[in-house]
Design an enzyme around this catalytic site. Structure first.
Site, mmCIF file in Angstrom:
data_model
loop_
_atom_site.group_PDB
_atom_site.id
_atom_site.type_symbol
_atom_site.label_atom_id
_atom_site.label_comp_id
_atom_site.label_asym_id
_atom_site.label_seq_id
_atom_site.Cartn_x
_atom_site.Cartn_y
_atom_site.Cartn_z
ATOM 1 N N GLU A 157 -0.608 -5.702 9.316
ATOM 2 C CA GLU A 157 0.078 -4.698 9.509
ATOM 3 C C GLU A 157 -0.692 -5.507 11.482
ATOM 4 O O GLU A 157 -1.835 -5.066 11.375
ATOM 5 C CB GLU A 157 0.513 -3.465 9.390
ATOM 6 C CG GLU A 157 1.284 -3.088 8.189
ATOM 7 C CD GLU A 157 1.272 -1.525 8.270
ATOM 8 O OE1 GLU A 157 0.471 -0.906 8.655
ATOM 9 O OE2 GLU A 157 1.754 -1.188 7.129
ATOM 10 N N ASP A 181 -0.763 -6.182 -0.240
ATOM 11 C CA ASP A 181 -0.670 -5.762 0.806
ATOM 12 C C ASP A 181 -2.026 -4.722 1.137
ATOM 13 O O ASP A 181 -2.745 -4.361 0.224
ATOM 14 C CB ASP A 181 -0.197 -4.492 1.225
ATOM 15 C CG ASP A 181 0.423 -4.239 2.152
ATOM 16 O OD1 ASP A 181 0.251 -5.174 3.439
ATOM 17 O OD2 ASP A 181 1.345 -3.134 1.885
ATOM 18 N N GLU A 235 10.186 -4.849 9.625
ATOM 19 C CA GLU A 235 10.574 -3.261 9.119
ATOM 20 C C GLU A 235 10.969 -2.764 10.843
ATOM 21 O O GLU A 235 10.610 -2.128 12.060
ATOM 22 C CB GLU A 235 9.742 -2.574 8.833
ATOM 23 C CG GLU A 235 9.695 -1.237 8.256
ATOM 24 C CD GLU A 235 8.656 -0.915 6.911
ATOM 25 O OE1 GLU A 235 7.675 -1.392 7.023
ATOM 26 O OE2 GLU A 235 9.169 0.595 6.437
ATOM 27 N N ASP A 246 1.051 -1.360 -0.118
ATOM 28 C CA ASP A 246 0.370 -0.139 -0.075
ATOM 29 C C ASP A 246 0.959 1.266 -0.194
ATOM 30 O O ASP A 246 0.085 2.565 0.090
ATOM 31 C CB ASP A 246 -0.721 0.170 1.327
ATOM 32 C CG ASP A 246 -0.134 -0.050 2.371
ATOM 33 O OD1 ASP A 246 0.521 0.340 2.901
ATOM 34 O OD2 ASP A 246 -1.079 -0.094 3.446
ATOM 35 N N SER A 247 2.003 1.458 0.324
ATOM 36 C CA SER A 247 3.442 2.248 0.061
ATOM 37 C C SER A 247 2.502 3.002 -1.325
ATOM 38 O O SER A 247 3.699 4.134 -1.958
ATOM 39 C CB SER A 247 4.325 1.427 -0.189
ATOM 40 O OG SER A 247 4.565 0.194 -0.576
HETATM 41 O O1 KIV Z 1 3.356 -1.202 1.743
HETATM 42 C C1 KIV Z 1 3.952 -1.332 1.555
HETATM 43 O O2 KIV Z 1 5.313 -1.234 0.068
HETATM 44 C C2 KIV Z 1 4.853 -2.212 3.213
HETATM 45 C C3 KIV Z 1 6.234 -2.376 3.087
HETATM 46 C C4 KIV Z 1 6.558 -1.005 3.570
HETATM 47 C C5 KIV Z 1 6.632 -3.081 3.959
HETATM 48 O O3 KIV Z 1 3.975 -2.561 3.477
#
Ligand code: KIV
Length: 290
Positions: free
Chosen positions: A119, A87, A186, A48-49
């Site tokens: 998460e 994610d 992380e 979700d980055s």
């Molecule tokens: O969203 C993402 O890319 C992540 C990374 C920071 C591990 O969760």
């Protein structure tokens, strides 16, 4: 396209048990997925980055399930054989087990994912259990968890002190007991990562900025190539400055259009004289001379 064999969970576990590191990168689009597949990357995370790297938000919080599905589908088209992990975005799993299972199921049914990631620690063990019980492979994510960055005091190392480190270790245990196939650590100290890896009972422990003693490594693709203009985190290794190459190319394009050195002959097509004459005759008949 490479003739690569599909990367499956047994293949990943075999690597892990033989002490061979697992490679993992984020990816959000078709051409990059194609390159990552060609390079032999084992796992891709459509993180979700993408809210920040692709959509320009300041955080991951505005990202929706529909955003995630659209990008994950594109990645799957580019990398049919990688182990693909979707994610879970903010509020796609926090409200209830049912919400979590339905949204995890969307990643599997609509984007051909192999697994999902969410998460959180012990407080998310129930969600992890519900998703696993639904037959969906799930990864946990501990340490710096961007969806709770403000509660964690920003983007900084987690588990520096013994008490906080013990909490992360207990969280890892709770996720493992709830059926997590893997856990991403992380930005935790290297020795904490090592301890969790040594104590894992078959769960794949992956490191993002948490040192070498894990079953494998994850990096954010944009950080590898200088593609995120706002910053590059200290833990990232830059393998090439594609951002600079692209910017220089763009500046040159603007300059060449302005000074009329682009386009050149090879950048466009002509037509035969007789066809052009006929065209002019037709136009003149219709509208009179120019
Ligand atoms: O969203 C993402 O890319 C992540 C990374 C920071 C591990 O969760």
């Amino acid at each position: 396209m490479s003739e690569r064999k599909k990367v499956t969970l047994p293949i990943l576990f075999k690597k892990m048990n033989e002490g061979e590191p697992i490679t993992w990168l984020t990816c959000y689009d078709y051409p990059t997925a194609y390159f990552q597949e060609e390079a032999g990357v084992d796992m891709i995370l459509v993180g979700d980055s993408l809210g920040m790297t692709m959509l320009g938000y300041d955080s991951t919080l505005p990202v929706t399930m529909n955003d995630m599905i659209r990008h994950t589908q594109a990645v799957r088209r580019g990398a049919p054989n990688v182990f693909l992990i979707g994610d879970m975005p903010y509020m796609s799993y926090q409200p209830s087990d049912e919400t979590a299972v339905l949204n995890a199921g969307r990643f599997m049914a609509e984007a051909a994912c192999d697994a999902i990631k969410l998460e959180g620690g012990a407080e998310m063990a129930g969600r992890m259990r519900a998703i696993s019980d639904a037959g969906i492979l799930a990864f946990g994510h501990l340490g710096l968890t961007p969806q709770s960055a403000s509660a964690l005091g920003g983007f900084r190392l987690q588990g520096k002190g013994a008490l906080q480190a013990k909490k992360i270790l207990d969280d890892a245990r709770a996720l493992e007991a709830a059926g997590a196939v893997g856990i991403l650590l992380e930005l935790v100290p290297d020795r904490l990562c090592k301890l969790i890896t040594e104590r894992s009972q078959g769960t794949m422990i992956m490191s993002l900025g948490s040192g070498p003693d894990a079953h494998g490594q994850l990096l954010i693709y944009h950080d590898l190539f200088g593609l995120y203009p706002k910053f590059t985190p200290r833990m990232a290794k830059v393998y090439g400055n594609a951002g600079e190459v692209i910017l220089n190319g763009l500046k040159q394009y603007v300059m060449e259009v302005n000074d009329k050195s682009f386009p050149e002959k090879q950048n466009y097509f002509g037509m035969k004289d007789e066809e052009y004459e006929d065209l002019l005759a037709m136009v003149q008949k219709e509208q009179g001379p120019f």
